[in-house]
Enzyme design. Structure first.
Site, PDB file in Angstrom:
ATOM      1  N   ASP A 135     -18.994   6.833  -7.716  1.00 22.35           N
ATOM      2  CA  ASP A 135     -18.506   5.673  -6.967  1.00 22.35           C
ATOM      3  C   ASP A 135     -19.203   4.415  -7.480  1.00 22.35           C
ATOM      4  O   ASP A 135     -20.381   4.457  -7.822  1.00 22.35           O
ATOM      5  CB  ASP A 135     -18.793   5.850  -5.464  1.00 22.35           C
ATOM      6  CG  ASP A 135     -17.852   5.041  -4.581  1.00 22.35           C
ATOM      7  OD1 ASP A 135     -17.841   3.794  -4.719  1.00 22.35           O
ATOM      8  OD2 ASP A 135     -17.137   5.646  -3.768  1.00 22.35           O
ATOM      9  N   ASP A 177       4.670  -3.490   4.819  1.00 22.20           N
ATOM     10  CA  ASP A 177       4.513  -2.308   5.672  1.00 22.20           C
ATOM     11  C   ASP A 177       5.826  -1.547   5.840  1.00 22.20           C
ATOM     12  O   ASP A 177       6.901  -2.143   5.919  1.00 22.20           O
ATOM     13  CB  ASP A 177       4.020  -2.734   7.064  1.00 22.20           C
ATOM     14  CG  ASP A 177       2.592  -2.275   7.311  1.00 22.20           C
ATOM     15  OD1 ASP A 177       1.972  -1.741   6.380  1.00 22.20           O
ATOM     16  OD2 ASP A 177       2.105  -2.452   8.440  1.00 22.20           O
ATOM     17  N   TYR A 188       0.359  -1.714  -4.393  1.00 19.50           N
ATOM     18  CA  TYR A 188      -0.376  -0.484  -4.066  1.00 19.50           C
ATOM     19  C   TYR A 188       0.538   0.731  -4.185  1.00 19.50           C
ATOM     20  O   TYR A 188       0.195   1.731  -4.826  1.00 19.50           O
ATOM     21  CB  TYR A 188      -0.949  -0.581  -2.649  1.00 19.50           C
ATOM     22  CG  TYR A 188      -1.584   0.707  -2.172  1.00 19.50           C
ATOM     23  CD1 TYR A 188      -2.801   1.139  -2.701  1.00 19.50           C
ATOM     24  CD2 TYR A 188      -0.964   1.503  -1.215  1.00 19.50           C
ATOM     25  CE1 TYR A 188      -3.382   2.333  -2.293  1.00 19.50           C
ATOM     26  CE2 TYR A 188      -1.537   2.694  -0.796  1.00 19.50           C
ATOM     27  CZ  TYR A 188      -2.743   3.112  -1.337  1.00 19.50           C
ATOM     28  OH  TYR A 188      -3.308   4.300  -0.933  1.00 19.50           O
ATOM     29  N   VAL A 227      -6.381   1.012  11.429  1.00 21.32           N
ATOM     30  CA  VAL A 227      -6.110   0.575  12.797  1.00 21.32           C
ATOM     31  C   VAL A 227      -6.870   1.375  13.866  1.00 21.32           C
ATOM     32  O   VAL A 227      -7.378   0.796  14.831  1.00 21.32           O
ATOM     33  CB  VAL A 227      -4.577   0.556  13.047  1.00 21.32           C
ATOM     34  CG1 VAL A 227      -3.984   1.944  13.038  1.00 21.32           C
ATOM     35  CG2 VAL A 227      -4.227  -0.149  14.325  1.00 21.32           C
ATOM     36  N   GLY A 237     -16.641   1.691  -1.324  1.00 29.85           N
ATOM     37  CA  GLY A 237     -17.428   2.772  -0.717  1.00 29.85           C
ATOM     38  C   GLY A 237     -18.726   2.228  -0.145  1.00 29.85           C
ATOM     39  O   GLY A 237     -19.158   1.126  -0.490  1.00 29.85           O
ATOM     40  N   ILE A 248     -12.636   9.177   2.873  1.00 33.27           N
ATOM     41  CA  ILE A 248     -12.141  10.527   2.565  1.00 33.27           C
ATOM     42  C   ILE A 248     -13.101  11.222   1.609  1.00 33.27           C
ATOM     43  O   ILE A 248     -13.465  12.382   1.797  1.00 33.27           O
ATOM     44  CB  ILE A 248     -10.707  10.478   1.997  1.00 33.27           C
ATOM     45  CG1 ILE A 248      -9.723   9.987   3.081  1.00 33.27           C
ATOM     46  CG2 ILE A 248     -10.272  11.853   1.481  1.00 33.27           C
ATOM     47  CD1 ILE A 248      -8.294   9.783   2.601  1.00 33.27           C
ATOM     48  N   SER A 296      -0.084   8.482  -1.869  1.00 30.96           N
ATOM     49  CA  SER A 296       0.081   7.803  -0.580  1.00 30.96           C
ATOM     50  C   SER A 296       1.515   7.893  -0.091  1.00 30.96           C
ATOM     51  O   SER A 296       2.461   7.921  -0.889  1.00 30.96           O
ATOM     52  CB  SER A 296      -0.297   6.328  -0.751  1.00 30.96           C
ATOM     53  OG  SER A 296       0.196   5.546   0.300  1.00 30.96           O
TER      54      SER A 296
END
Length: 324
Positions: free
Chosen positions: A42, A286, A155, A199, A47, A23, A131
């Site tokens: 970074d 998930d 997370y 994915v 990255g 991103i 997120s």
């Protein structure tokens, strides 16, 4: 619609943390394309140096190799900056379950360092990556800001804490912060490799190479897949948003809902492949279904995403065909 028409003052300086990531590097590219200065910070832990190398010859691009866990680095990076787009973080729900302490260090302390540096250096706006994982086990669809459930991973917790700090820094210190709750972002320059790869690029690469992908679970999970250009639009519009909109987190998605198994067969069809997938166990932590209500971002940020899934996936497939 989109972001290319957006105007900032001529000498505007942006800082993109995590600017060598998927991103972040797309944000850096878009900002320099628009003619503005961008600094990329970074530490290259997740990255990619290739994402720096493809931009390093641009006159208005500067790369700073450094770590957001170091406050001095953050302070220096924020000197003379108008807008911070804080994308630096460690992603992946399953990996966070294995490494909770590291996630706390990078995603919470690192983000807090950046907010504090931005505050001390007089940055105008602080836009940061959150997120959709903050919704946890809340069952209702579409996901609406303010209706969150129990968090399912470290997370998700780090992103929730970042949002609370964002709210606090706006209220307490007057730093305008805007949280971007990303929903499954995909598109050009997204890494298809590695055990924690997203994915869509993973499936595309494996199918191009005639390999058999594994789908976690039964494939009936649904996601609000969001093309990268919509995310660029949201970040830049947040930089132009009102003070009244600050201190909030916003769903950044298209507002669609795609099932993983359908996507898989659509990719097979688009790539001219006839490969049946393997099915593996569900991924720990998930969320089964994810679909965003984007009305708050539309109203307060003027967010108006241009790319639905169909348009975005066609562009992504083309890019991977030419770049893998």
């Amino acid at each position: 619609m989109g972001y290319k028409h957006l105007k900032f003052s001529e000498n505007t300086v942006f800082l993109v943390t995590g600017g060598a990531g998927f991103i972040g590097s797309n944000l850096c590219e878009a900002i320099t394309d628009m003619g503005y200065q961008v600094r990329c910070l970074d530490n290259l832990s997740t990255g990619k140096i290739e994402n720096v190398n493809r931009l390093k010859d641009r006159e208005k691009y500067t790369f700073i190799e450094g770590d957001i866990r170091d406050l001095d680095t953050c302070m220096k990076a924020c000197e003379g900056v108008d807008y911070v787009l804080n994308q630096a973080a460690w992603g992946s729900v399953p990996r966070s379950i294995e490494m909770p302490l590291y996630y706390e260090e990078v995603n919470i302390r690192g983000t807090l360092n950046m907010m504090e540096a931005a505050r001390q250096q007089g940055v105008k706006k602080f836009v940061y990556a959150s997120s959709s994982s903050v919704y946890g086990d809340h069952p209702v669809l579409p996901k609406v800001e303010g209706q969150e459930g129990n968090l399912l991973s470290p997370y998700a917790l780090t992103k929730r804490v970042d949002e609370e700090y964002g709210k606090l820094y706006t209220r307490l210190y007057g730093l305008d912060t805007y949280g971007m709750r990303y929903f499954n972002v995909f598109g050009r320059h997204q890494d298809p490799d590695g055990v924690y790869a997203a994915v869509i690029p993973k499936f595309i690469k494996m199918l191009i190479n005639d390999e058999v992908p594994t789908i976690n679970g039964d494939g009936k999970q649904s996601r609000d897949f969001t093309y990268i250009d919509n995310v660029i639009e949201a970040n830049l519009k947040a930089c132009l948003a009102s003070h009244e909109a600050a201190g909030n987190a916003f769903n950044i998605a298209y507002g669609g809902r795609e099932y993983l198994i359908d996507i898989y067969y659509d990719l097979c069809k688009a790539l001219g492949k006839d490969i049946e997938p393997n099915f593996g166990p569900d991924r720990a932590g998930d969320i089964k279904h994810s679909n965003a209500d984007i009305s708050k971002a539309k109203k307060l940020l003027g967010y108006d995403p241009e790319y639905d899934f169909k348009k975005g996936i066609a562009l992504a497939i083309d890019w991977y065909k030419n770049n893998l």
